[in-house]
Write a protein that holds these residues in place. Structure first.
Motif, PDB file in Angstrom:
ATOM      1  N   TYR A   1      36.121  61.185  73.282  1.00  0.00           N
ATOM      2  CA  TYR A   1      34.760  60.644  73.291  1.00  0.00           C
ATOM      3  C   TYR A   1      34.521  59.733  72.089  1.00  0.00           C
ATOM      4  O   TYR A   1      33.890  58.678  72.207  1.00  0.00           O
ATOM      5  N   PHE A   2      35.016  60.147  70.917  1.00  0.00           N
ATOM      6  CA  PHE A   2      34.798  59.390  69.687  1.00  0.00           C
ATOM      7  C   PHE A   2      35.814  58.259  69.519  1.00  0.00           C
ATOM      8  O   PHE A   2      35.801  57.570  68.506  1.00  0.00           O
ATOM      9  N   ASP A   3      36.681  58.097  70.517  1.00  0.00           N
ATOM     10  CA  ASP A   3      37.654  56.995  70.532  1.00  0.00           C
ATOM     11  C   ASP A   3      38.580  57.036  69.314  1.00  0.00           C
ATOM     12  O   ASP A   3      38.915  55.995  68.725  1.00  0.00           O
ATOM     13  N   PHE A   4      39.018  58.238  68.937  1.00  0.00           N
ATOM     14  CA  PHE A   4      39.890  58.402  67.777  1.00  0.00           C
ATOM     15  C   PHE A   4      41.215  57.645  67.873  1.00  0.00           C
ATOM     16  O   PHE A   4      41.749  57.242  66.837  1.00  0.00           O
ATOM     17  N   PRO A   5      41.795  57.433  69.069  1.00  0.00           N
ATOM     18  CA  PRO A   5      43.082  56.726  69.116  1.00  0.00           C
ATOM     19  C   PRO A   5      43.070  55.347  68.462  1.00  0.00           C
ATOM     20  O   PRO A   5      44.117  54.870  68.006  1.00  0.00           O
ATOM     21  N   VAL A   6      41.895  54.708  68.392  1.00  0.00           N
ATOM     22  CA  VAL A   6      41.846  53.354  67.817  1.00  0.00           C
ATOM     23  C   VAL A   6      41.089  53.324  66.501  1.00  0.00           C
ATOM     24  O   VAL A   6      40.809  52.249  65.966  1.00  0.00           O
ATOM     25  N   LYS A   7      40.775  54.484  65.936  1.00  0.00           N
ATOM     26  CA  LYS A   7      40.004  54.524  64.698  1.00  0.00           C
ATOM     27  C   LYS A   7      40.883  54.849  63.502  1.00  0.00           C
ATOM     28  O   LYS A   7      41.853  55.612  63.607  1.00  0.00           O
TER      29      LYS A   7
ATOM     30  N   ALA B   1      41.487  56.376  59.570  1.00  0.00           N
ATOM     31  CA  ALA B   1      41.158  57.668  58.965  1.00  0.00           C
ATOM     32  C   ALA B   1      39.731  57.666  58.430  1.00  0.00           C
ATOM     33  O   ALA B   1      38.982  58.635  58.602  1.00  0.00           O
ATOM     34  N   ALA B   2      39.328  56.573  57.799  1.00  0.00           N
ATOM     35  CA  ALA B   2      37.972  56.485  57.249  1.00  0.00           C
ATOM     36  C   ALA B   2      36.930  56.505  58.358  1.00  0.00           C
ATOM     37  O   ALA B   2      35.872  57.134  58.228  1.00  0.00           O
ATOM     38  N   GLU B   3      37.216  55.817  59.467  1.00  0.00           N
ATOM     39  CA  GLU B   3      36.279  55.790  60.588  1.00  0.00           C
ATOM     40  C   GLU B   3      36.182  57.159  61.252  1.00  0.00           C
ATOM     41  O   GLU B   3      35.101  57.601  61.635  1.00  0.00           O
ATOM     42  N   ARG B   4      37.305  57.848  61.369  1.00  0.00           N
ATOM     43  CA  ARG B   4      37.286  59.181  61.972  1.00  0.00           C
ATOM     44  C   ARG B   4      36.445  60.150  61.151  1.00  0.00           C
ATOM     45  O   ARG B   4      35.752  61.008  61.703  1.00  0.00           O
ATOM     46  N   ALA B   5      36.489  60.001  59.848  1.00  0.00           N
ATOM     47  CA  ALA B   5      35.762  60.915  58.956  1.00  0.00           C
ATOM     48  C   ALA B   5      34.247  60.777  59.084  1.00  0.00           C
ATOM     49  O   ALA B   5      33.500  61.633  58.593  1.00  0.00           O
ATOM     50  N   GLU B   6      33.774  59.731  59.762  1.00  0.00           N
ATOM     51  CA  GLU B   6      32.336  59.506  59.899  1.00  0.00           C
ATOM     52  C   GLU B   6      31.714  60.352  61.000  1.00  0.00           C
ATOM     53  O   GLU B   6      30.489  60.497  61.061  1.00  0.00           O
ATOM     54  N   TRP B   7      32.534  60.943  61.880  1.00  0.00           N
ATOM     55  CA  TRP B   7      32.019  61.614  63.067  1.00  0.00           C
ATOM     56  C   TRP B   7      31.892  63.116  62.852  1.00  0.00           C
ATOM     57  O   TRP B   7      32.782  63.770  62.314  1.00  0.00           O
ATOM     58  N   ALA B   8      30.767  63.663  63.294  1.00  0.00           N
ATOM     59  CA  ALA B   8      30.513  65.109  63.209  1.00  0.00           C
ATOM     60  C   ALA B   8      31.004  65.775  64.481  1.00  0.00           C
ATOM     61  O   ALA B   8      30.507  65.493  65.574  1.00  0.00           O
ATOM     62  N   GLY B   9      31.994  66.647  64.326  1.00  0.00           N
ATOM     63  CA  GLY B   9      32.546  67.360  65.465  1.00  0.00           C
ATOM     64  C   GLY B   9      31.959  68.756  65.602  1.00  0.00           C
ATOM     65  O   GLY B   9      30.996  69.129  64.925  1.00  0.00           O
ATOM     66  N   THR B  10      32.558  69.537  66.480  1.00  0.00           N
ATOM     67  CA  THR B  10      32.043  70.865  66.819  1.00  0.00           C
ATOM     68  C   THR B  10      31.883  71.766  65.609  1.00  0.00           C
ATOM     69  O   THR B  10      30.828  72.400  65.417  1.00  0.00           O
ATOM     70  N   THR B  11      32.892  71.828  64.757  1.00  0.00           N
ATOM     71  CA  THR B  11      32.852  72.764  63.633  1.00  0.00           C
ATOM     72  C   THR B  11      31.785  72.378  62.624  1.00  0.00           C
ATOM     73  O   THR B  11      31.020  73.233  62.140  1.00  0.00           O
ATOM     74  N   ALA B  12      31.711  71.093  62.279  1.00  0.00           N
ATOM     75  CA  ALA B  12      30.688  70.634  61.325  1.00  0.00           C
ATOM     76  C   ALA B  12      29.289  70.907  61.859  1.00  0.00           C
ATOM     77  O   ALA B  12      28.391  71.330  61.114  1.00  0.00           O
ATOM     78  N   MET B  13      29.089  70.669  63.150  1.00  0.00           N
ATOM     79  CA  MET B  13      27.781  70.917  63.742  1.00  0.00           C
ATOM     80  C   MET B  13      27.446  72.404  63.729  1.00  0.00           C
ATOM     81  O   MET B  13      26.317  72.805  63.421  1.00  0.00           O
ATOM     82  N   TRP B  14      28.426  73.235  64.061  1.00  0.00           N
ATOM     83  CA  TRP B  14      28.190  74.682  64.089  1.00  0.00           C
ATOM     84  C   TRP B  14      27.800  75.186  62.704  1.00  0.00           C
ATOM     85  O   TRP B  14      26.850  75.964  62.564  1.00  0.00           O
ATOM     86  N   LYS B  15      28.514  74.738  61.682  1.00  0.00           N
ATOM     87  CA  LYS B  15      28.206  75.163  60.312  1.00  0.00           C
ATOM     88  C   LYS B  15      26.790  74.735  59.911  1.00  0.00           C
ATOM     89  O   LYS B  15      26.040  75.514  59.314  1.00  0.00           O
ATOM     90  N   ALA B  16      26.428  73.501  60.242  1.00  0.00           N
ATOM     91  CA  ALA B  16      25.101  72.996  59.882  1.00  0.00           C
ATOM     92  C   ALA B  16      24.003  73.734  60.643  1.00  0.00           C
ATOM     93  O   ALA B  16      22.988  74.136  60.062  1.00  0.00           O
ATOM     94  N   GLN B  17      24.206  73.905  61.944  1.00  0.00           N
ATOM     95  CA  GLN B  17      23.167  74.512  62.754  1.00  0.00           C
ATOM     96  C   GLN B  17      22.956  75.983  62.430  1.00  0.00           C
ATOM     97  O   GLN B  17      21.859  76.513  62.611  1.00  0.00           O
TER      98      GLN B  17
ATOM     99  N   TRP C   1      23.807  62.993  70.382  1.00  0.00           N
ATOM    100  CA  TRP C   1      23.305  62.384  69.148  1.00  0.00           C
ATOM    101  C   TRP C   1      24.067  61.112  68.792  1.00  0.00           C
ATOM    102  O   TRP C   1      23.469  60.049  68.564  1.00  0.00           O
ATOM    103  N   GLN C   2      25.392  61.193  68.778  1.00  0.00           N
ATOM    104  CA  GLN C   2      26.200  60.119  68.192  1.00  0.00           C
ATOM    105  C   GLN C   2      26.623  59.031  69.173  1.00  0.00           C
ATOM    106  O   GLN C   2      26.596  57.835  68.831  1.00  0.00           O
ATOM    107  N   LEU C   3      27.036  59.420  70.382  1.00  0.00           N
ATOM    108  CA  LEU C   3      27.598  58.412  71.283  1.00  0.00           C
ATOM    109  C   LEU C   3      26.617  57.314  71.678  1.00  0.00           C
ATOM    110  O   LEU C   3      27.008  56.137  71.703  1.00  0.00           O
ATOM    111  N   PRO C   4      25.351  57.610  72.002  1.00  0.00           N
ATOM    112  CA  PRO C   4      24.455  56.502  72.351  1.00  0.00           C
ATOM    113  C   PRO C   4      24.301  55.477  71.230  1.00  0.00           C
ATOM    114  O   PRO C   4      24.114  54.282  71.487  1.00  0.00           O
TER     115      PRO C   4
END
Length: 306
Positions: free
Chosen positions: A25-31, A33-49, A286-289
């Motif tokens: 979904y976050f199109d990681f194959p073409v991103k 390392a710095a661009e990948r680090a910008e995206w909040a995934g499942t674990t980061a969201m769970w910790k925050a929520q 939240w992020q994809l749109p």
């Protein structure tokens, strides 16, 4: 999947805390390392929520019956719950002549929900539909079917198109953090997981300001127009926006143990209604749109509301 790609998926799940589906979904194959680090995934969201909503308040949002008890004054009238039994023919009889939406009491992301238009059906016909669609012994929420304001219904008439309004409340002040609009794609629900679309809404004006994203193919695909109705997404202005904001802020003040919540709101001709509250509001929606990773924004929310 080639070995190199599989290794990258596993690496990304460990390094960037994203699930395999989020990798695509976050199109990681073409991103990078710095661009990948910008995206909040499942674990980061769970910790925050877990910090946004206190543990003993999660059940208020996870269990729809408890939610209805606490927030029913902000919802449309006609809510009920029941345990389905095929032998209970009186349930089918009670639905005849009405227009209803049914969903599992413990469901998430619209799974299992469906529209039942029983205005012209006989009790036996309703009973047959329930037998096919409902699971014996399971608990369901029964709601009066809401109809969108024409400005939203013309975009997609197949289901109720809803807003996701995320609010923050620090105990003193409540505010809108961001807003998204969801539109169905011919199904009974508007969720991305059901093939629907999501757009960014400017929370100051109520105007849609992005193309719509779909994840139906397993990747993020963007549409300037609805593929069925042809309505241009960026031309949409949400009706009753002042009432939407008022409702979301009112909901945010009901449960002080929940400081950041995603509210699902229906906009109808006669006003706006609360549909659900989500303690685990979706990082995809939240992020994809916005076509943008929001991990830095998430960190700011944690600092303010965690």
């Amino acid at each position: 999947m080639k070995d190199g790609r599989l290794a990258d998926v596993v690496f990304s799940s460990l390094r960037y805390e994203v699930a395999p589906d989020e990798y695509w979904y976050f199109d990681f194959p073409v991103k990078s390392a710095a661009e990948r680090a910008e995206w909040a995934g499942t674990t980061a969201m769970w910790k925050a929520q877990r910090r946004f909503v206190e543990k003993d308040a999660i059940g208020v949002f996870a269990h729809k019956e408890r939610f209805m008890q606490k927030f029913g004054h902000l919802m449309a009238s006609g809510g009920d719950s029941f345990i389905y039994a095929r032998s209970d023919f009186s349930r089918a009889e009670s639905l005849v002549g009405g227009d209803w939406f049914l969903k599992p009491a413990d469901g998430q992301c619209g799974a299992g929900g469906f529209h039942l238009d029983a205005k012209a059906l006989q009790a036996a016909e309703v009973a047959r539909i329930l037998e096919v669609r409902l699971a014996e012994g399971s608990r369901y929420i029964l709601e009066r079917c809401l109809v969108n304001h024409e400005a939203l219904r013309r975009v997609n008439p197949s289901c109720l198109n809803t807003l996701r309004i995320v609010t923050g409340n620090d105990g003193k002040n409540a505010e809108i953090l961001f807003a998204r609009a969801r539109f169905g794609n011919g199904a009974d629900v508007d969720n991305l997981s059901a093939g629907g679309f999501a757009t960014v809404v400017d929370h100051r004006t109520g105007r849609v300001v992005s193309d719509a994203v779909s994840t139906n193919t397993g990747r993020a695909v963007y549409f300037p127009k609805h593929p069925i109705t042809g309505v241009e997404f960026r031309a949409i202005e949400i009706p009753h926006w002042d009432k939407v904001v008022e409702l979301a802020l009112a909901a945010s003040r009901v449960e002080p143990r929940a400081r950041v919540v995603g509210w699902d709101i229906a906009v109808c001709e006669d006003g706006v209604y609360l549909v659900e509250g989500n303690h685990n509001w979706c990082k995809i929606l939240w992020q994809l749109p916005a076509r943008k990773g929001m991990k830095k924004e998430l960190a700011k929310y944690v600092q303010r509301f965690g």
